[in-house]
Design an enzyme around this catalytic site. Structure first.
Site, PDB file in Angstrom:
ATOM      1  CD  GLU A   1      53.411  26.546  35.071  1.00  0.00           C
ATOM      2  OE1 GLU A   1      53.822  25.500  34.556  1.00  0.00           O
ATOM      3  OE2 GLU A   1      54.135  27.405  35.587  1.00  0.00           O
TER       4      GLU A   1
ATOM      5  CB  THR B   1      48.881  33.844  35.726  1.00  0.00           C
ATOM      6  OG1 THR B   1      47.759  33.949  36.590  1.00  0.00           O
ATOM      7  CG2 THR B   1      48.435  33.997  34.292  1.00  0.00           C
TER       8      THR B   1
ATOM      9  N   GLY C   1      48.997  29.779  39.850  1.00  0.00           N
ATOM     10  CA  GLY C   1      48.776  28.494  40.516  1.00  0.00           C
ATOM     11  C   GLY C   1      49.306  27.331  39.703  1.00  0.00           C
ATOM     12  NE  ARG C   2      54.624  25.923  38.316  1.00  0.00           N
ATOM     13  CZ  ARG C   2      55.768  26.402  38.782  1.00  0.00           C
ATOM     14  NH1 ARG C   2      56.125  26.135  40.016  1.00  0.00           N
ATOM     15  NH2 ARG C   2      56.538  27.126  38.024  1.00  0.00           N
TER      16      ARG C   2
ATOM     17  CE  LYS D   1      42.945  21.628  43.264  1.00  0.00           C
ATOM     18  NZ  LYS D   1      41.552  22.119  43.388  1.00  0.00           N
TER      19      LYS D   1
ATOM     20  CG  ASP E   1      32.986  27.125  40.111  1.00  0.00           C
ATOM     21  OD1 ASP E   1      32.467  26.943  38.993  1.00  0.00           O
ATOM     22  OD2 ASP E   1      34.126  27.614  40.264  1.00  0.00           O
TER      23      ASP E   1
END
Ligand SMILES: *[C@@H]1O[C@H](CO)[C@@H](O)[C@H](O)[C@H]1NC(C)=O
Ligand SMILES: *[C@@H]1O[C@H](CO)[C@@H](O)[C@H](O)[C@H]1NC(C)=O
Ligand SMILES: *[C@@H]1O[C@H](CO)[C@@H](O)[C@H](O)[C@H]1NC(C)=O
Ligand SMILES: *[C@@H]1O[C@H](CO)[C@@H](O)[C@H](O)[C@H]1NC(C)=O
Length: 556
Positions: A287, A289, A291-292, A313, A414
């Site tokens: 988790e 701020t 997104g989860r 997601k 990334d």
């Protein structure tokens, strides 16, 4: 564990895989020696690099041993039947001899091919015989047309890769007679890992002057963070790497900041949209701020009794439109790609009035970075929790996935442990970076512009010129390898993100982790060559690490 071939008594059989490592030194991996079968050696099922077409086996027997040699290949479209330069049936030679197995791809399709070499041995014409199964897998690729340098490439790759390397797998159901359970695995493997830049990297030396720029030269707390930094000795004079036929010339890509609207992002994923009813959310795995990531259950479209586990997601109520758009766009990075070490998006759910959801196949040990950190915690009590060999195996898998991406000319941009996932068989898959900025905010920094970037994983040319290529992915792979070896520490932790570019330009790099063998550090270090052309290709990294992995196995 190995089983004695009890009935062979006076028979000495040696079947060994013959290596010639790049340095020119020979080494051997023994499968059978003095009647002892090494199940450990047989249990390897490593990848044959796609450029490698020949395997060499050395063998001989003291007395009469008959053999039958056969092959199975699971995909004849991708690979021809393996060819051998001995007859398929006969007597094991009494003098030390070599036979060759040719594994040629047809070049018709992309596929991973499983190869089984079966060797049946019979002693003294008795009814008792032994079956040895050697398993290999090889990635076969569709032949790419272009590549005008292919003639050159073929010649060079042969000199580099030709005489092969390791590894087959389990031969179960093997011996009726297997009597004693002895445990002396007999290996005489002396493998020298001729890492590409070993020479230039050997001269890495500690430079004290850096303590001036890093505020806490904390040698006093070496176990928590690596705080010494090394300066690579004149990166420019490093020996250039012979180019292999790995993949076409690097495509350089500027970071594309073109803003996409939420509507456009949604339109792009319409074809993989599914109904919200098919998804059940269970535990929250991670988790941030806004997104989860949930552990979710996905019901089969046709048969409602069939369920699959999934990563889901999604975003919370306070997420902005930009954040939602980013999640959808970034989730599509690996879309449509198929490789065992990649985890692409499979579905989305974008129904009106619902927060958009992105669905990926489940991997039960979750995020690799969190997993490594967990290992670090248990390591104190249980040093056996995860072995160096396991970590190298993870690195090989990541390199395989990246090699595939490079061939497809997909630039990840990334790559990091946080963007990989792992399951309980230690299978590792690379995934996209959607939500990573939110879930791992410490790993991203904003350098004045509006973009939050993984500064500590980025190659110099990406930081300075916003240029990305497979070679900058190789740089990030080096950092990821470092993360593996340190069990999830943060690289360059004491360096101000704003100073990173200057710092790299001056030749400083992350220090060798404690307990990290020199050979492995040399692999990382050559990923960080300033000149992108000097960095190894992923295919070479797979090769190097695979040899190193086999060498580690030899000492177990
Ligand atoms: C080896 O023996 C097994 C078991 O009898 C048999 O199924 C297999 O075909 C044999 N393999 C070869 C190469 O002869
Ligand atoms: C098979 O090939 C290997 C390597 O090319 C060679 O050393 C060996 O002598 C050959 N064996 C036979 C029986 O021709
Ligand atoms: C590659 O090797 C072949 C023979 O093996 C030779 O004829 C050819 O000239 C070589 N090509 C290059 C570019 O060296
Ligand atoms: C085969 O092995 C079994 C078990 O070791 C032994 O009892 C038997 O005599 C062997 N048979 C032959 C034909 O050698």
């Amino acid at each position: 564990m190995c089983l004695s071939l009890h009935q062979y008594y006076a028979v000495l059989i040696i079947i060994a895989l013959h290596y010639v490592v790049k340095s020119g030194l020979d080494a051997e991996l023994y499968y059978v020696r003095n009647d002892l079968i090494s199940h450990y050696a047989l249990s390897f099922n490593l990848l044959v690099p796609s450029e490698t077409n020949f395997l060499h086996f050395t063998w001989h027997a003291k007395s009469k041993v008959e053999y039958k040699l056969g092959f199975q290949v699971d995909n004849f479209v991708a690979m021809d039947m393996p060819q051998i330069n001995i007859s398929a049936q006969g007597e094991v030679p009494r003098t030390l001899s070599v036979f060759r197995v040719e594994l040629s791809c047809t070049g018709k399709v992309d596929s991973e091919v499983m190869i089984l070499m079966q060797l049946n041995l019979t002693v003294n014409s008795s009814k008792n015989f032994t079956v040895l199964n050697f398993k290999r897998r090889k990635m076969c690729y569709k032949k790419l047309e272009e590549v005008k340098t292919s003639a050159l490439d073929k010649n060079t790759s042969r000199t580099i890769y030709d005489p092969v390397h390791a590894a087959p797998t389990t031969s179960t159901r093997v011996f009726y007679i297997s009597v004693g359970v002895c445990c002396a695995v007999i290996f005489l493997v002396a493998i020298i890992l001729a890492v590409l830049h070993l020479h230039s990297m050997k001269r890495i030396e500690l430079d004290d002057s850096i303590s001036a720029s890093s505020s806490s030269q904390g040698l006093s707390q070496p176990s928590t963070q690596t705080t010494q930094y090394l300066r690579a000795d004149t990166p420019n004079n490093a020996t250039p790497i012979t180019s292999s036929s790995g993949y076409p010339t690097l495509r350089i890509e500027k970071n594309d900041l073109r803003s996409v609207t939420l509507l456009e992002a949604k339109a792009k994923v319409k074809d993989i949209a599914i109904s919200r009813e098919r998804i059940t959310l269970k535990d929250v795995l991670q988790e941030g701020t806004f997104g989860r990531i949930f552990h979710g259950i996905l019901v089969d479209e046709k048969d409602p009794n069939k369920e699959k586990q999934a990563f889901v997601k999604t975003v919370k109520d306070q997420a902005s439109e930009i954040q939602v758009t980013m999640m959808l766009t970034e989730s599509c990075k690996l879309r449509g790609l198929h490789h065992r070490n990649l985890l692409p998006i499979t579905h989305v759910c974008i129904e009106e009035g619902e927060k958009p959801m992105v669905i990926l196949p489940y991997m039960n040990w979750g995020n690799l970075k969190l997993f490594l950190r967990q290992c670090k915690l248990v390591e104190a009590n249980n040093p056996q929790a995860i072995s160096q060999q396991d970590l190298v195996h993870m690195a090989i898998q990541i390199a395989c996935g990246m090699s595939y991406l490079a061939r497809r000319e997909v630039i990840h941009k990334d790559l990091a442990a946080r963007n990989c996932v792992i399951d309980d068989t230690l299978q590792v898959k690379i995934t996209d970076n959607a939500l990573s900025r939110d879930l791992f905010p410490m790993d991203y920094h904003c350098l004045g512009d509006n973009e939050n970037r993984p500064v500590r994983w980025m190659a110099l040319e990406s930081l300075v010129n916003n240029e990305f290529s497979s070679a900058s992915d190789v740089w990030a792979f080096g950092v990821t390898l470092w993360e593996l070896m340190t069990l999830g520490q943060t690289p360059y932790v004491d360096i101000d993100p704003f100073e990173m570019a200057a710092y790299l330009k001056d030749g400083y790099r992350i220090a060798q982790p404690i307990n990290c063998p020199d050979e492995l550090f040399a692999v990382m270090a050559c990923c960080w060559a300033l000149d992108p052309e000097e960095r190894p290709k992923f295919q070479q990294l797979v090769q190097c690490l695979t040899e190193f992995h086999a060498a580690l196995g030899a000492y177990v």
